[in-house]
Design a protein around this motif. Structure first.
Motif, PDB file in Angstrom:
ATOM      1  N   ALA A  31      -2.944   4.440   2.119  1.00 13.94           N
ATOM      2  CA  ALA A  31      -4.102   3.744   2.587  1.00 13.94           C
ATOM      3  C   ALA A  31      -4.395   2.854   1.197  1.00 13.94           C
ATOM      4  O   ALA A  31      -5.368   2.049   1.326  1.00 13.94           O
ATOM      5  CB  ALA A  31      -5.460   4.306   2.923  1.00 13.94           C
ATOM      6  N   THR A  32      -3.980   3.221   0.027  1.00 10.46           N
ATOM      7  CA  THR A  32      -4.303   2.763  -1.268  1.00 10.46           C
ATOM      8  C   THR A  32      -3.321   1.639  -1.698  1.00 10.46           C
ATOM      9  O   THR A  32      -2.037   1.853  -1.668  1.00 10.46           O
ATOM     10  CB  THR A  32      -4.284   3.754  -2.451  1.00 10.46           C
ATOM     11  N   LYS A  69       0.913  -1.231   0.075  1.00 10.90           N
ATOM     12  CA  LYS A  69       0.022  -0.008  -0.020  1.00 10.90           C
ATOM     13  C   LYS A  69       0.844   1.282  -0.141  1.00 10.90           C
ATOM     14  O   LYS A  69       2.104   1.351   0.571  1.00 10.90           O
ATOM     15  CB  LYS A  69      -0.805  -0.071   1.174  1.00 10.90           C
ATOM     16  N   THR A 113      -0.815  -1.816  -7.520  1.00 13.64           N
ATOM     17  CA  THR A 113      -1.359  -2.827  -8.591  1.00 13.64           C
ATOM     18  C   THR A 113      -0.109  -3.520  -9.120  1.00 13.64           C
ATOM     19  O   THR A 113       1.037  -3.169  -8.998  1.00 13.64           O
ATOM     20  CB  THR A 113      -2.219  -2.247  -9.467  1.00 13.64           C
ATOM     21  N   THR A 115       2.420   2.193  -8.562  1.00 14.53           N
ATOM     22  CA  THR A 115       1.764   2.972  -7.567  1.00 14.53           C
ATOM     23  C   THR A 115       0.373   3.532  -7.949  1.00 14.53           C
ATOM     24  O   THR A 115       0.008   3.481  -9.020  1.00 14.53           O
ATOM     25  CB  THR A 115       2.672   4.223  -7.401  1.00 14.53           C
ATOM     26  N   PRO A 116      -0.518   3.462  -7.042  1.00 14.61           N
ATOM     27  CA  PRO A 116      -1.742   4.053  -7.448  1.00 14.61           C
ATOM     28  C   PRO A 116      -1.816   5.499  -7.311  1.00 14.61           C
ATOM     29  O   PRO A 116      -0.823   6.327  -7.109  1.00 14.61           O
ATOM     30  CB  PRO A 116      -2.788   3.759  -6.129  1.00 14.61           C
ATOM     31  N   GLY A 145      -2.353   9.275  -6.350  1.00 12.66           N
ATOM     32  CA  GLY A 145      -2.255   9.912  -4.619  1.00 12.66           C
ATOM     33  C   GLY A 145      -2.161  11.381  -4.603  1.00 12.66           C
ATOM     34  O   GLY A 145      -2.213  11.885  -5.709  1.00 12.66           O
TER      35      GLY A 145
END
Length: 160
Positions: free
Chosen positions: A114-115, A111, A118, A132-133, A135
């Motif tokens: 908090a995300t 993570k 993938t 990375t997601p 943010g």
């Protein structure tokens, strides 16, 4: 070191083939194999390998062996995170990050804050990659999770 069953599938701590006996001992219920890492003299991991740690598989515990619970626990040390590279990326996400450390072969989540990241790919006990997601701008903790719990690299990644 990775632990595997006779068919070559990785064994997790919760799936370790053992049954409790009347005292704090466990009886191993299936043969357990270990592989040696490239640090122990085998060739480095190649993406075509079925076993990330290398190709030398040896019998570690024969079915019927009796082990103490602490011996089983010691086979599954917690992950550590030494570095996150690159340590910065765009707030839109999409940065492929390499995480190095130890005991990363059991990691099942990463993570950024908090995300969840993938496309998690574990290459060896010392290296994995994740995307990375999206943010918000600023530093976030990188949290690596496995069956032993979560390990946090404080301010391990910064969104630009």
């Amino acid at each position: 070191m990775g632990l595997y069953n006779a068919a070559g599938a990785r064994i997790t701590k919760t799936g370790f083939p053992a049954t409790p006996v009347s005292d704090p001992l466990l009886r191993v219920t299936a043969d357990v194999y270990a592989t040696r890492t490239h640090d122990e003299g085998t060739r480095p991991f190649d993406s075509r390998d079925a076993v990330p740690e290398g190709s030398i598989k040896t019998l570690k515990y024969k079915a019927g062996a009796i082990l103490r619970q602490s011996q089983v626990d010691a086979l599954f040390p917690p992950a550590t995170v030494a570095a996150v590279s690159p340590a910065t990326g765009p707030a839109a996400g999409g940065t492929v990050v390499t995480i190095t450390g130890s005991n990363l072969d059991g990691v099942d989540s990463v993570k950024f804050g908090a995300t969840a990241g993938t496309n998690l790919r574990v290459f060896s006990s010392g290296r994995l990659q994740v995307t990375t997601p999206a943010g918000s701008a600023g530093a976030v903790n990188v949290i690596v999770g496995d069956e032993a719990g979560a390990v946090t690299k404080t301010a391990g990644f910064t969104y630009a």
